[in-house]
Scaffold this active site. Structure first.
Site, mmCIF file in Angstrom:
data_model
loop_
_atom_site.group_PDB
_atom_site.id
_atom_site.type_symbol
_atom_site.label_atom_id
_atom_site.label_comp_id
_atom_site.label_asym_id
_atom_site.label_seq_id
_atom_site.Cartn_x
_atom_site.Cartn_y
_atom_site.Cartn_z
ATOM 1 N N GLU A 211 0.827 -1.199 0.000
ATOM 2 C CA GLU A 211 0.000 0.000 0.000
ATOM 3 C C GLU A 211 0.871 1.263 0.000
ATOM 4 O O GLU A 211 1.854 1.356 0.720
ATOM 5 C CB GLU A 211 -0.878 -0.019 1.250
ATOM 6 C CG GLU A 211 -1.754 1.185 1.465
ATOM 7 C CD GLU A 211 -2.488 1.110 2.789
ATOM 8 O OE1 GLU A 211 -3.361 1.980 3.020
ATOM 9 O OE2 GLU A 211 -2.210 0.187 3.584
ATOM 10 N N ASP A 336 12.561 -3.562 14.815
ATOM 11 C CA ASP A 336 13.498 -2.515 14.383
ATOM 12 C C ASP A 336 12.812 -1.163 14.571
ATOM 13 O O ASP A 336 12.780 -0.322 13.685
ATOM 14 C CB ASP A 336 13.884 -2.718 12.917
ATOM 15 C CG ASP A 336 15.112 -1.902 12.520
ATOM 16 O OD1 ASP A 336 15.791 -1.363 13.417
ATOM 17 O OD2 ASP A 336 15.387 -1.792 11.313
#
Length: 428
Positions: A211, A336
């Site tokens: 997206e 992360d």
């Protein structure tokens, strides 16, 4: 201290980033906020600690020559400013309306149609076939980051899509992990991520189609982000509670609760794969699958014995960091969660580029302090949902060791002394 960092068509220096240069040659004369700002402009360094610790960190960076490895702590604001100032007009500099959020992924604002290059045309044809679209139109967004290239297209079936391209032979496993991580986070219905559409083999490497999001609202949603990350971390625990309530129900279905630490596949921080083999004990998992994997890579590439010697001592000390912590429930982690992997759009905060796995929730919060840190409102909101446990700050320093090893593996032995210093501090 005239360092610079290359961002495609421009090089940032201390003069390009507010707060990147201290007013006095003696760091001890700076305030805590000035020291934190200076450190946030350097790649791969923590901004937490007392003033004495911050001063020592700044001095160490300068002495080791690491102050030249700069980064934009404001998610591309300073890059875009310099691009405007230098008036870049060549085809490689079409990043003037691009917001950089990490070295391996970017997201654009205000993408429009552009003249199509041969590579974009080839990608567009591939997308049309793979996505089953009637038409695919290239948009005015391209970027070549540290790891991946990125493009944007408009399609009749999915609307605007964001396309990450990597020609390395190891790209497919890297994108497999990212794709699985995005889908796992989406399934919790807590933190927002770009929806992944398809992973495709492409010219010896791979392409990840997801997206497209107009993300250019950095720092506006600190509290909302803190709460959503906390809810993501609690999601697996709530599944366990739900399972226990439904255990005697007929036809309640297979449990989705994850009772071990790990993930179904390796995931990558940058381009270095991290181990995710399932393990019942958190401390063992973290030591073997996270730290040992990074240390093995350092030994293989650099043959460094100093880190191995310190690691042998630190391994024996690990139980002290988890004393009185109690049982750790596996939590789905971003893996992360740094400032460069967070932004927002008109609907709220968005996280991306995950290296997901099930681990201790504090691990994500330790990563937050790398690369400039988050607004304090993030932590307030987070700890309103998940209170800070005793020993949190010390464990955070241990968890940050993974990021420091990972930076060494990506950017070389210039970071060796910083990593060894962190290990020695943990042994004290």
């Amino acid at each position: 201290m005239e360092g610079c960092c290359n961002f495609g068509p421009v090089e940032l220096t201390e003069d390009d980033i507010p707060g990147a240069k201290l007013s006095s040659p003696d760091p001890a004369e700076a305030t805590i906020e000035q020291l934190k700002r200076w450190l946030s402009c350097r790649r791969g360094v923590s901004t937490s600690g007392t003033k004495a610790e911050l001063v020592k960190r700044v001095k160490d960076f300068i002495e080791q020559g690491l102050d030249k490895y700069m980064m934009d702590p404001d998610n591309g604001v300073n890059v875009r400013r310099k691009l405007r100032n230098v008036g870049t007009t060549d085809n490689n500099a079409k990043q003037s309306n691009v917001t950089k959020y990490s070295n391996d992924s970017t997201c654009a604002a205000n993408a429009t149609e552009e003249p199509v290059s041969e590579k974009q045309r080839d990608l567009g044809n591939m997308l049309k076939e793979q996505l089953g679209c009637e038409y695919v139109t290239s948009l005015d967004f391209t970027d070549s980051g540290f790891i991946n290239s990125a493009y944007a297209f408009d399609t009749d079936k999915y609307g605007k899509v964001f396309v990450k391209v990597n020609s390395r032979s190891g790209a497919k496993p890297m994108f497999d992990g990212e794709n699985a991580g995005l889908r796992a986070i989406m399934a919790t219905e807590t933190a927002r991520v770009p929806k992944p559409y398809k992973l495709v083999d492409y010219k010896g490497g791979a392409v990840l189609v997801m997206e497209y999001m107009d993300m250019d609202r950095v720092g506006q949603y600190a509290s909302t982000l803190g709460e959503s990350i906390a809810r993501m971390h609690l999601h697996n625990k709530y599944l366990k509670i739900k399972e226990e309530k439904e255990v005697n129900r007929v036809g309640c279905g297979e449990s989705r609760y994850v009772d071990k630490f790990g993930f179904d596949m390796p995931t990558c921080c940058g381009y270095v794969p991290t181990g995710n083999e399932w393990c019942e004990d958190w401390m063992t998992f973290f030591a073997r699958q996270k730290l040992q994997h990074q240390i093995d890579a350092i030994e293989k590439t650099y043959g460094d014995r100093d880190v191995m010697e310190l690691w042998s001592h630190l391994q024996r000390k690990l139980p002290e960091f988890f004393k009185n912590l109690g049982a750790v429930t596996p939590a789905l982690l971003h893996g992360d969660l740094t400032k460069i992997n967070v932004s927002g759009d008109s609907e709220g905060p968005v996280v991306f580029d995950p290296a997901a796995f099930y681990g201790h929730s504090e691990y994500d919060l330790a990563s937050v302090d790398m690369f400039g840190g988050f607004d304090p409102l993030f932590f307030t909101a987070y700890h309103n949902v998940i209170p800070k446990a005793a020993g949190f700050d010390r464990r955070a320093r241990l968890y940050q060791l993974f990021n420091q090893f990972n930076i060494w593996n990506h950017f070389g032995s210039a970071y060796k002394e910083q990593v060894l210093g962190a290990m020695k501090d943990l042994l004290q």
